[in-house]
Write a protein that holds these residues in place. Structure first.
Motif, PDB file in Angstrom:
ATOM      1  N   PRO A  66      64.409  78.150 102.590  1.00 13.59           N
ATOM      2  CA  PRO A  66      64.365  77.310 103.942  1.00 13.59           C
ATOM      3  C   PRO A  66      62.982  76.239 102.900  1.00 13.59           C
ATOM      4  O   PRO A  66      63.359  75.100 103.312  1.00 13.59           O
ATOM      5  N   LEU A  79      71.275  80.329 100.893  1.00 10.65           N
ATOM      6  CA  LEU A  79      70.648  81.222 101.173  1.00 10.65           C
ATOM      7  C   LEU A  79      70.947  82.443 101.391  1.00 10.65           C
ATOM      8  O   LEU A  79      72.272  82.299 100.907  1.00 10.65           O
ATOM      9  N   TYR A 134      69.912  80.083 110.103  1.00  9.52           N
ATOM     10  CA  TYR A 134      69.813  80.442 109.520  1.00  9.52           C
ATOM     11  C   TYR A 134      68.112  81.304 110.538  1.00  9.52           C
ATOM     12  O   TYR A 134      67.755  82.255 111.145  1.00  9.52           O
ATOM     13  N   THR A 142      73.239  72.432 100.821  1.00  7.84           N
ATOM     14  CA  THR A 142      73.213  73.505 101.077  1.00  7.84           C
ATOM     15  C   THR A 142      74.779  75.177 100.780  1.00  7.84           C
ATOM     16  O   THR A 142      74.454  76.162 101.661  1.00  7.84           O
ATOM     17  N   ARG A 186      64.113  72.768 103.174  1.00  4.58           N
ATOM     18  CA  ARG A 186      62.763  71.600 104.057  1.00  4.58           C
ATOM     19  C   ARG A 186      62.660  70.098 103.489  1.00  4.58           C
ATOM     20  O   ARG A 186      62.276  69.264 103.831  1.00  4.58           O
ATOM     21  N   THR A 227      69.519  75.134 108.403  1.00  6.35           N
ATOM     22  CA  THR A 227      67.909  76.303 108.348  1.00  6.35           C
ATOM     23  C   THR A 227      67.450  76.803 109.692  1.00  6.35           C
ATOM     24  O   THR A 227      67.011  77.669 109.651  1.00  6.35           O
TER      25      THR A 227
END
Length: 532
Positions: free
Chosen positions: A135, A110, A190, A152, A139, A187
Motif C-alpha cells: 500500500p 496486495l 484493503y 494493482t 499510494r 488501498t
C-alpha cells in the motif's frame, strides 16, 4: 490523441505481486519495450524462471529483504524513485546526489488479506497477511501519477500494455490518472477490510469509524428509474445469491431485478433444502406468494395461487435445484428472473424458449442465520445494523390464549412467521397448509394490512372459482404486536383460527381477550421483524 507532454516513456518497472496471474506475459511485454524489470522475492524468481532479466530490489536499495519479508521496499531508493517529480530541478538533483533511479511503472497486488480472513485463518496468519510495503508504494506511485503508472490488479495489465503498444512504448496521462484512481480505491478497500477485521478481533461492536468498500460487478443502464445512474458492486460478507450467481440466459439484470431477486432468494433460504421444496415469488421486494410442497412444481403452483395477478412479471426463487417440470410451470406466464441453487440441463432447455427470461444459478443458498451488517444511507450519514438473522423455535413460543394451537396450526404459524420476516412493515401473512393465502405489506396501519391481505385472498379465490375463503382456517403472522384488538378482529373476520405475533403491547390483554372470545389460538414470539 495524447500530446507529447502527456506521454512518459518508461525506463524501469517495479513488479511485486502475490497473484502471479498474467505475470510472465506482462514481464515479457514490458521487456519487449526495453523496460528494465525490478522485482522482489517470489515475483523475481518466477520472472527469472521464464528467462527474463530481473534486478532485485535488494540491489537497488543496498539492503537485503529482512524480518521474513516484512521489510524490503520501505526504503528511499524505492519511494524516491516513485515520488520524484521528473520536471522539478530540485527533485532531479536529489535523485542524482543520492543515486536514486526513477521507477516509471509500479505493478503491485496486495497480500491476500480478504481471502485469508474468508477462509477462517487464525489471527496470527491474518496479521501476517496485512500488507504494509505494498500500500505504501501504491499510494506513492498514485500520488505521482503525472509521471508514474501504477497497476494493482492483473485485470488491468491489458489496459497498460494496450496503451504502451498504441503510443510507441509510452504511457499517457489519461491512463496514469485512471490507474491512480483505481489504486487509491484498492488501498481504501484493503484498509476497510483490515479495519473491519481488527475491530471484530478487538471485540469492538461499534467502532469509532466504519468503512465500506465494493468492487464493480456491473454497470447498470439506470437505477430504480431511468433518470438515475446506477451500478452493482460486490463487497462485505460473502453469501450465495445474486452476487455469486452465474447468469445462464436472459437480458442484462437491472437495478430493480437485482434488488428484487436478492429479496426473493433471502426469503426462500429461510427454508432449508432438507426441509423440502419451497418457492417464493416476489414483486417490488415483497412476496406475493410463498409455499412449500411435495415437489418444487407443487410448491410453485401453491405460491402462484396466492396472488396470480402480482406474480406476473415477478421474481421466482427456489430452494432446491430447478427441474424441468417446475420450469414448465414457470414459463406459463411472463417472469422476469428465476434464481435457484442449481439448474438441471432439462430445465435450462425449457427456459431456452424464453430467451429474455433471466435465469440465475448460485451454487448454494445464503445462510439465514449468518451474521453480517446492513447499511442504509440517510442525509449526511449511514445507519448500520446487524442483519436480521433472528429465528424462533416452536419450543420457545408462549401460548397466551385458553386454547393452544393444533399441530397443523402450529406448522402454519411457523411457516407464516418465516415469511412475515421478509414482508415490508406493517406485515400480515395468512398461511394454510404450508402456503401463503394472503399477504398485506407496507401499510401505515396494521389493521389495514390485515384487511388488505384478506381481501386479496378473497379476490384470488373468486378469480380461481374456489369455494369459500382461502383464509378460512388459516394461521396469521404479524411482524410486530397488535396495538389494538381491531387488527386481530380483522383476522377473526377473515376466518383465521391461529395467530403468531411478538406480543409486548400495553393492550396485550385486550387482544388476548378478543382471541379467547373468538376461540383463537395465539402465541407470542418475544421477537419482532420490522422491515422498512
Amino acid at each position: 490523441m495524447p500530446t507529447a507532454a502527456d506521454r512518459v516513456t518508461p525506463k524501469r518497472a517495479l513488479i511485486s505481486v502475490s497473484d502471479k496471474t498474467g505475470l510472465i506475459e506482462l514481464g515479457q511485454a514490458l521487456a519487449g519495450h526495453g523496460i528494465e524489470l525490478v522485482s522482489t522475492g517470489g515475483t523475481a524468481k518466477a520472472l527469472r524462471e521464464a528467462g527474463l532479466a530481473v534486478r532485485d530490489v535488494a540491489e537497488l536499495t543496498g539492503f537485503p529483504e529482512m524480518m521474513d519479508g516484512r521489510v524490503k521496499t520501505l526504503h528511499p531508493m524505492v519511494h524516491g524513485g516513485l515520488l520524484a517529480l521528473r520536471d522539478d530541478a530540485a527533485h532531479v538533483a536529489a535523485m542524482k546526489d543520492h543515486g536514486i533511479l526513477p521507477i516509471d511503472i509500479l505493478v503491485v497486488n496486495l497480500y491476500p488479506f480478504e481471502a485469508t480472513v474468508a477462509r477462517g485463518a487464525a489471527a496470527d496468519e491474518v496479521i501476517e497477511n496485512i500488507d504494509i510495503g505494498g500500500p505504501a508504494m501504491i499510494r506513492a506511485a498514485a500520488k505521482n501519477h503525472a509521471h508514474v503508472a501504477v497497476v494493482t490488479e492483473a485485470g488491468d495489465y491489458g489496459l497498460l500494455l494496450e496503451t504502451l503498444a498504441a503510443n510507441g512504448g509510452a504511457t499517457t496521462q489519461d491512463l496514469r490518472t485512471r490507474l491512480a484512481a483505481r489504486a487509491y480505491a484498492r488501498t481504501a478497500a484493503y484498509d476497510a477490510a483490515v479495519s473491519a477485521w481488527m475491530a471484530d478481533h478487538a471485540g469492538e461492536d461499534v467502532p469509532h469509524r466504519r468503512a465500506i468498500a465494493g468492487e464493480l460487478a456491473q454497470s447498470l443502464r439506470y437505477g430504480e428509474n431511468p433518470h438515475q445512474k446506477a451500478a452493482f458492486y460486490i463487497g462485505g460478507h460473502a453469501r450465495s445469491g445474486v452476487a455469486t450467481a452465474r447468469q445462464l440466459q436472459g437480458k442484462e439484470l437491472s437495478y430493480n431485478n437485482i434488488n428484487d431477486t436478492d429479496a426473493a432468494f433471502e426469503l426462500v433460504a429461510e427454508f432449508a433444502p432438507d426441509e423440502g421444496p419451497a418457492v417464493a415469488i416476489i414483486k417490488h421486494a415483497n412476496p406475493c406468494g410463498v409455499a412449500r410442497g411435495a415437489s418444487l412444481a407443487e410448491a410453485y403452483r401453491a405460491a402462484f395461487d396466492c396472488d396470480r395477478t402480482s406474480a406476473f412479471g415477478g421474481i421466482v426463487a427456489l430452494n432446491q435445484p430447478l427441474d424441468a417440470e417446475t420450469a414448465a410451470e414457470i414459463v406459463k406466464i411472463f417472469t422476469e428472473v428465476v434464481i435457484a441453487p442449481k439448474v438441471t440441463a432439462e430445465a435450462a432447455k425449457v427456459f431456452a424458449a424464453k430467451p429474455n427470461l433471466r435465469l440465475l444459478e448460485t451454487g448454494g443458498l445464503p445462510d439465514p442465520a449468518a451474521a453480517g451488517l446492513v447499511w442504509r444511507q440517510v442525509a449526511g450519514g449511514y445507519l448500520v445494523q446487524d442483519r436480521d438473522n433472528g429465528r424462533v423455535q416452536a419450543s420457545g413460543l408462549k401460548v397466551v390464549t385458553e386454547r393452544a394451537p393444533t399441530a397443523s396450526e402450529l406448522a402454519d404459524m411457523m411457516f407464516a412467521w418465516r415469511v412475515a420476516k421478509h414482508v415490508k412493515s406493517n406485515a400480515i401473512v395468512y398461511a394454510r397448509d404450508g402456503a401463503t393465502v394472503g399477504i398485506g405489506a407496507g401499510q401505515m396501519s396494521r389493521v389495514d394490512s390485515a384487511r388488505i391481505a384478506a381481501r386479496k385472498a378473497a379476490d384470488m379465490a373468486e378469480a380461481l372459482g374456489l369455494p369459500g375463503r382461502p383464509t378460512e382456517g388459516s394461521a396469521l403472522a404479524s411482524d410486530a404486536f397488535f396495538p389494538f384488538a381491531d387488527g386481530l378482529q380483522a383476522a377473526i373476520d377473515a376466518g383465521a383460527t391461529a395467530v403468531i405475533q411478538p406480543g409486548g403491547s400495553m393492550r396485550d390483554q385486550e387482544v388476548i381477550d378478543a382471541a379467547n372470545a373468538a376461540g383463537l389460538a395465539m402465541v407470542f414470539t418475544g421477537m419482532r421483524h420490522f422491515r422498512h
